[in-house]
Design an enzyme around this catalytic site. Structure first.
Site, PDB file in Angstrom:
ATOM      1  N   THR A  38      14.258  10.705  29.243  1.00 55.60           N
ATOM      2  CA  THR A  38      15.172  11.410  30.145  1.00 55.60           C
ATOM      3  C   THR A  38      16.522  10.705  30.054  1.00 55.60           C
ATOM      4  OG1 THR A  38      14.774   9.945  32.028  1.00 55.60           O
ATOM      5  CG2 THR A  38      13.258  11.818  31.767  1.00 55.60           C
ATOM      6  N   ALA A  85       8.921   7.162  35.718  1.00 55.81           N
ATOM      7  CA  ALA A  85       9.219   7.794  37.006  1.00 55.81           C
ATOM      8  C   ALA A  85      10.659   8.243  37.025  1.00 55.81           C
ATOM      9  CB  ALA A  85       8.998   6.785  38.141  1.00 55.81           C
ATOM     10  N   SER A  87      13.668   7.511  39.273  1.00 57.26           N
ATOM     11  CA  SER A  87      13.745   6.268  40.041  1.00 57.26           C
ATOM     12  C   SER A  87      14.963   6.131  40.963  1.00 57.26           C
ATOM     13  CB  SER A  87      13.723   5.078  39.069  1.00 57.26           C
ATOM     14  OG  SER A  87      14.924   5.055  38.312  1.00 57.26           O
ATOM     15  N   THR A 127       6.796   0.624  44.449  1.00 60.87           N
ATOM     16  CA  THR A 127       8.018   0.056  45.029  1.00 60.87           C
ATOM     17  C   THR A 127       7.810  -0.282  46.505  1.00 60.87           C
ATOM     18  OG1 THR A 127      10.242   0.706  45.754  1.00 60.87           O
ATOM     19  CG2 THR A 127       8.741   2.485  45.295  1.00 60.87           C
ATOM     20  N   ASP A 128       8.567  -1.258  46.995  1.00 60.76           N
ATOM     21  CA  ASP A 128       8.515  -1.583  48.431  1.00 60.76           C
ATOM     22  C   ASP A 128       9.074  -0.449  49.281  1.00 60.76           C
ATOM     23  OD1 ASP A 128      11.207  -1.865  47.752  1.00 60.76           O
ATOM     24  OD2 ASP A 128      11.452  -3.826  48.693  1.00 60.76           O
ATOM     25  N   GLU A 129       9.787   0.497  48.632  1.00 57.71           N
ATOM     26  CA  GLU A 129      10.410   1.571  49.413  1.00 57.71           C
ATOM     27  C   GLU A 129       9.372   2.479  50.069  1.00 57.71           C
ATOM     28  OE1 GLU A 129      13.942   3.316  47.696  1.00 57.71           O
ATOM     29  OE2 GLU A 129      14.281   1.538  46.484  1.00 57.71           O
ATOM     30  N   TYR A 152      12.518  10.190  46.985  1.00 59.82           N
ATOM     31  CA  TYR A 152      12.020   9.266  45.951  1.00 59.82           C
ATOM     32  C   TYR A 152      10.853   8.443  46.502  1.00 59.82           C
ATOM     33  CZ  TYR A 152      11.703   4.778  43.493  1.00 59.82           C
ATOM     34  OH  TYR A 152      11.220   3.649  42.866  1.00 59.82           O
ATOM     35  N   SER A 155       7.742  10.425  47.048  1.00 57.59           N
ATOM     36  CA  SER A 155       7.011  10.773  45.813  1.00 57.59           C
ATOM     37  C   SER A 155       6.259   9.552  45.284  1.00 57.59           C
ATOM     38  CB  SER A 155       7.966  11.349  44.758  1.00 57.59           C
ATOM     39  OG  SER A 155       8.849  10.361  44.279  1.00 57.59           O
ATOM     40  N   LYS A 156       6.839   8.374  45.411  1.00 57.83           N
ATOM     41  CA  LYS A 156       6.135   7.156  44.960  1.00 57.83           C
ATOM     42  C   LYS A 156       4.942   6.876  45.883  1.00 57.83           C
ATOM     43  CE  LYS A 156       7.077   4.606  42.057  1.00 57.83           C
ATOM     44  NZ  LYS A 156       6.744   4.571  40.600  1.00 57.83           N
ATOM     45  N   ARG A 275      24.648   7.090  52.791  1.00 55.73           N
ATOM     46  CA  ARG A 275      23.549   7.852  52.178  1.00 55.73           C
ATOM     47  C   ARG A 275      22.692   8.419  53.315  1.00 55.73           C
ATOM     48  NH1 ARG A 275      19.612   4.201  48.588  1.00 55.73           N
ATOM     49  NH2 ARG A 275      20.937   4.780  46.848  1.00 55.73           N
TER      50      ARG A 275
HETATM   51  P1  NAD Z   1      14.264   3.934  34.963  1.00 57.01           P
HETATM   52  O1  NAD Z   1      14.761   5.157  35.633  1.00 57.01           O
HETATM   53  O2  NAD Z   1      15.250   2.963  34.384  1.00 57.01           O
HETATM   54  O3  NAD Z   1      13.271   4.341  33.765  1.00 57.01           O
HETATM   55  C1  NAD Z   1      12.315   5.353  33.885  1.00 57.01           C
HETATM   56  C2  NAD Z   1      11.751   5.628  32.497  1.00 57.01           C
HETATM   57  O4  NAD Z   1      10.726   6.631  32.635  1.00 57.01           O
HETATM   58  C3  NAD Z   1      12.792   6.190  31.501  1.00 57.01           C
HETATM   59  O5  NAD Z   1      12.642   5.577  30.236  1.00 57.01           O
HETATM   60  C4  NAD Z   1      12.451   7.667  31.423  1.00 57.01           C
HETATM   61  O6  NAD Z   1      12.784   8.261  30.168  1.00 57.01           O
HETATM   62  C5  NAD Z   1      10.931   7.641  31.649  1.00 57.01           C
HETATM   63  N1  NAD Z   1      10.441   8.920  32.179  1.00 57.01           N
HETATM   64  C6  NAD Z   1      10.916   9.621  33.236  1.00 57.01           C
HETATM   65  N2  NAD Z   1      10.230  10.756  33.399  1.00 57.01           N
HETATM   66  C7  NAD Z   1       9.279  10.770  32.433  1.00 57.01           C
HETATM   67  C8  NAD Z   1       8.242  11.682  32.075  1.00 57.01           C
HETATM   68  N3  NAD Z   1       8.063  12.835  32.749  1.00 57.01           N
HETATM   69  N4  NAD Z   1       7.423  11.370  31.040  1.00 57.01           N
HETATM   70  C9  NAD Z   1       7.593  10.225  30.336  1.00 57.01           C
HETATM   71  N5  NAD Z   1       8.573   9.329  30.623  1.00 57.01           N
HETATM   72  C10 NAD Z   1       9.406   9.602  31.657  1.00 57.01           C
HETATM   73  O7  NAD Z   1      13.312   3.235  36.026  1.00 57.01           O
HETATM   74  P2  NAD Z   1      13.080   1.670  36.311  1.00 57.01           P
HETATM   75  O8  NAD Z   1      14.122   1.188  37.225  1.00 57.01           O
HETATM   76  O9  NAD Z   1      12.821   0.982  35.035  1.00 57.01           O
HETATM   77  O10 NAD Z   1      11.718   1.755  37.156  1.00 57.01           O
HETATM   78  C11 NAD Z   1      10.453   1.747  36.501  1.00 57.01           C
HETATM   79  C12 NAD Z   1       9.358   1.859  37.551  1.00 57.01           C
HETATM   80  O11 NAD Z   1       9.454   0.772  38.468  1.00 57.01           O
HETATM   81  C13 NAD Z   1       9.432   3.128  38.379  1.00 57.01           C
HETATM   82  O12 NAD Z   1       8.121   3.606  38.583  1.00 57.01           O
HETATM   83  C14 NAD Z   1      10.058   2.664  39.697  1.00 57.01           C
HETATM   84  O13 NAD Z   1       9.606   3.462  40.765  1.00 57.01           O
HETATM   85  C15 NAD Z   1       9.527   1.251  39.794  1.00 57.01           C
HETATM   86  N6  NAD Z   1      10.359   0.294  40.540  1.00 57.01           N
HETATM   87  C16 NAD Z   1      11.687   0.163  40.247  1.00 57.01           C
HETATM   88  C17 NAD Z   1      12.427  -0.796  40.930  1.00 57.01           C
HETATM   89  C18 NAD Z   1      13.889  -1.027  40.594  1.00 57.01           C
HETATM   90  O14 NAD Z   1      14.546  -1.827  41.275  1.00 57.01           O
HETATM   91  N7  NAD Z   1      14.455  -0.411  39.573  1.00 57.01           N
HETATM   92  C19 NAD Z   1      11.845  -1.579  41.933  1.00 57.01           C
HETATM   93  C20 NAD Z   1      10.478  -1.405  42.199  1.00 57.01           C
HETATM   94  C21 NAD Z   1       9.753  -0.464  41.491  1.00 57.01           C
HETATM   95  P1  TYD Z   2      20.247   1.364  44.733  1.00 55.82           P
HETATM   96  O1  TYD Z   2      20.638   0.482  43.593  1.00 55.82           O
HETATM   97  O2  TYD Z   2      20.430   2.844  44.598  1.00 55.82           O
HETATM   98  O3  TYD Z   2      18.736   0.989  45.098  1.00 55.82           O
HETATM   99  P2  TYD Z   2      17.807   1.486  46.344  1.00 55.82           P
HETATM  100  O4  TYD Z   2      18.509   2.537  47.103  1.00 55.82           O
HETATM  101  O5  TYD Z   2      16.615   2.035  45.629  1.00 55.82           O
HETATM  102  O6  TYD Z   2      17.525   0.257  47.135  1.00 55.82           O
HETATM  103  O7  TYD Z   2      21.051   0.911  46.020  1.00 55.82           O
HETATM  104  C1  TYD Z   2      20.954  -0.399  46.538  1.00 55.82           C
HETATM  105  C2  TYD Z   2      21.741  -0.462  47.822  1.00 55.82           C
HETATM  106  O8  TYD Z   2      23.135  -0.268  47.530  1.00 55.82           O
HETATM  107  C3  TYD Z   2      21.393   0.629  48.815  1.00 55.82           C
HETATM  108  O9  TYD Z   2      21.480   0.080  50.141  1.00 55.82           O
HETATM  109  C4  TYD Z   2      22.458   1.681  48.626  1.00 55.82           C
HETATM  110  C5  TYD Z   2      23.673   0.860  48.246  1.00 55.82           C
HETATM  111  N1  TYD Z   2      24.643   1.500  47.329  1.00 55.82           N
HETATM  112  C6  TYD Z   2      26.005   1.558  47.665  1.00 55.82           C
HETATM  113  O10 TYD Z   2      26.421   1.068  48.725  1.00 55.82           O
HETATM  114  N2  TYD Z   2      26.868   2.146  46.786  1.00 55.82           N
HETATM  115  C7  TYD Z   2      26.439   2.707  45.612  1.00 55.82           C
HETATM  116  O11 TYD Z   2      27.278   3.254  44.853  1.00 55.82           O
HETATM  117  C8  TYD Z   2      25.045   2.636  45.279  1.00 55.82           C
HETATM  118  C9  TYD Z   2      24.536   3.232  43.998  1.00 55.82           C
HETATM  119  C10 TYD Z   2      24.183   2.011  46.166  1.00 55.82           C
END
Ligand code: NAD
Ligand code: TYD
Length: 338
Positions: A38, A85, A87, A127-129, A152, A155-156, A275
Site C-alpha cells: 500500500t 495493517a 496504521s 497496539t496499546d491504543e 484504527y 479495528s485493532k 484530532r
Molecule cells: P505501516 O503502516 O508502516 O506498515 C504497514 C504495512 O502493511 C505496509 O508495508 C503495507 O503495505 C502492509 N499492508 C497494509 N495492508 C495490507 C494488506 N491488505 N495486505 C498485505 N499487506 C498490507 O505500519 P507500522 O507502523 O509498521 O505498524 C506495523 C504493525 O504494528 C501494525 O499492525 C500496527 O498496528 C502495529 N503497531 C504500530 C505502532 C507504531 O508506533 N507504528 C505501535 C504499536 C503497534
Molecule cells: P501519531 O504519530 O499519529 O501516533 P498515534 O496517534 O497513533 O499515537 O501521533 C502521535 C501524537 O502526535 C498524537 O498525540 C497526535 C499528535 N500529532 C500532532 O500533534 N500533529 C501531527 O501532525 C501528528 C501526525 C500527530
C-alpha cells in the site's frame, strides 16, 4: 532445514526493521515477506537483503483469501508474525472502511489459513491504543479492559479479539503484543516524529494538535523487534504482552526537542484544531514481558532520537521519494478511489 516465518506487512516501518533485525540475528530462519505494498509499503527499505537466500518477497493482500492460501501452500511456514495493517489514526477518522477490511478481515483470513496449516505460533502485533486513554496517573497493564477510541484502535481491538477467539475456540498457539508508539528509521512521514523532522528541515510549519499536551510513551523500533523475538521464542500460549520503554513525552516537549536538535526555531510550531477523539495519554506497564521473558529495552531515548534525526538527515531521498514521488501519487490515488 531452516524454520520459515511468514511476516506480513514486512515492507512497512516496523515490519522492515523486524526483518533486517531478525535475519541479522537468526541464521537458522528464513523469512517470507508477504505485503500488498500500500502507500505505506516500501521495498527499498529491504534493498540490503534482496539477495539473501533466507529472504523472499511475495506481493499479496491479506484480505484476499486466494493470495493468502497460495502463500501458505507454496512456502508452508512454521510461524506467522503479523504486522500488516492500516496504521494511521488520522486516516481512519477520514475513512474507516479499509481499516475494517485489512485489520479485521485480513487477520481473520490469516488465522484461518494458519489453523489449516498447523502453524506452530501466530504472533499478532497489536497496539496499546486498544486500551483507550489514560488520565494523568496510571499505566496500561494486560489486565486493563479494551476500550478503543479511534476507528484504527477499534479495528485493532477487534483483530485482537479474533486472535483470542482462535486460541480459546481452536486451541491455536497465539500471542498478542501491545506496544506503545515506535520511532526510528523507515517510519512513514505522516507519523509525528518523521513528519516534524521533515517539516522542520524544509522550514515548513509543524502542526500541533490541540494544546500539545497529549502524552505518548516512545520506544525505539529495534527494542520492539527484540521484544517480538522474545515473544516468538518464549511467549506462553494465549498470552498478551505489553511492550514499552517507560518513556513518556508530551507532544510539544518532543517537538521542541526535535527543533533543538535540528537547530530550527520554535516559531515553526503552529497549533491546529485537535484530532477528534484524541487520546490524552498512553503509558505502558511492561513488567510482565520483563519478568516472564527477560526482555528489557536497550536503547536510551537520547541515543534513539539522535539516531533517528540523523537517519532522516542522511536519507533525505527516502522521505523525498515518498512525499514528492510515486508514493504520494499512489496515496492520492488511493484516496480518490475511496
Ligand atoms: P505501516 O503502516 O508502516 O506498515 C504497514 C504495512 O502493511 C505496509 O508495508 C503495507 O503495505 C502492509 N499492508 C497494509 N495492508 C495490507 C494488506 N491488505 N495486505 C498485505 N499487506 C498490507 O505500519 P507500522 O507502523 O509498521 O505498524 C506495523 C504493525 O504494528 C501494525 O499492525 C500496527 O498496528 C502495529 N503497531 C504500530 C505502532 C507504531 O508506533 N507504528 C505501535 C504499536 C503497534
Ligand atoms: P501519531 O504519530 O499519529 O501516533 P498515534 O496517534 O497513533 O499515537 O501521533 C502521535 C501524537 O502526535 C498524537 O498525540 C497526535 C499528535 N500529532 C500532532 O500533534 N500533529 C501531527 O501532525 C501528528 C501526525 C500527530
Amino acid at each position: 532445514m531452516s524454520k520459515i516465518i511468514l511476516v506480513t506487512g514486512g515492507a512497512g516501518f516496523i515490519g522492515s526493521n523486524f526483518i533486517l533485525y531478525f535475519l541479522k540475528n537468526h541464521k537458522e530462519y528464513s523469512i517470507i515477506n508477504f505485503d500488498s505494498l500500500t502507500y505505506a509499503g516500501n521495498l527499498s527499505n529491504l534493498s540490503s537483503i534482496e539477495d539473501n537466500s533466507n529472504y523472499a518477497f511475495v506481493k499479496g493482500d491479506i484480505t484476499n483469501s486466494k493470495d493468502v492460501k497460495n502463500v501458505f501452500e507454496e512456502y508452508n511456514p512454521d510461524f506467522v508474525v503479523h504486522f500488516a495493517a492500516e496504521s494511521h489514526v488520522d486516516r481512519s477518522i477520514l475513512d474507516s472502511e479499509v481499516f475494517i477490511k485489512t485489520n479485521i478481515l485480513g487477520t481473520n483470513n490469516l488465522l484461518t489459513y494458519s489453523r489449516e496449516h498447523n502453524i506452530q505460533k501466530f504472533v499478532h502485533i497489536s497496539t496499546d491504543e486498544v486500551y483507550g486513554s489514560l488520565g494523568n496517573e496510571g499505566f496500561f497493564t494486560e489486565e486493563n479492559n479494551i476500550s478503543p477510541n479511534s476507528p484504527y484502535a477499534a479495528s485493532k481491538a477487534s483483530s485482537d479479539l479474533l486472535v483470542r477467539a482462535a486460541y480459546k475456540t481452536y486451541g491455536q498457539n497465539v500471542n498478542i503484543t501491545r506496544c506503545s508508539n515506535n520511532y526510528g528509521p523507515y517510519q512513514f512521514p505522516e507519523k509525528l516524529i518523521p513528519l516534524m523532522i521533515n517539516n522542520a528541515v524544509n522550514d515548513k510549519k509543524l502542526p500541533v494538535y490541540g494544546d500539545g499536551k497529549n502524552v505518548r510513551d516512545w520506544i525505539y523500533v529495534e527494542d520492539h523487534c527484540r521484544a517480538i523475538d522474545a515473544v516468538l521464542h518464549k511467549g506462553k500460549p494465549g498470552e498478551v504482552y505489553n511492550i514499552g520503554s517507560s518513556n513518556e513525552w508530551t507532544n510539544i516537549d518532543l517537538i521542541k526537542l526535535i527543533l533543538k536538535k535540528l537547530g530550527k526555531s520554535e516559531n515553526l510550531i503552529t497549533y491546529v484544531k485537535d484530532r477528534p477523539g484524541h487520546d490524552r495519554r498512553y503509558a505502558i506497564d511492561s513488567s510482565k514481558i520483563r519478568e516472564e521473558l527477560g526482555w528489557k529495552p536497550q536503547v536510551e531515548f537520547q541515543d534513539g532520537i539522535n539516531n533517528t534525526v540523523e537517519w532522516y538527515l542522511n536519507f533525505k531521498k527516502w522521505t523525498e521519494n515518498i512525499v514528492n514521488g510515486e508514493y504520494l501519487e499512489y496515496y492520492r490515488k488511493q484516496y480518490s478511489e475511496r
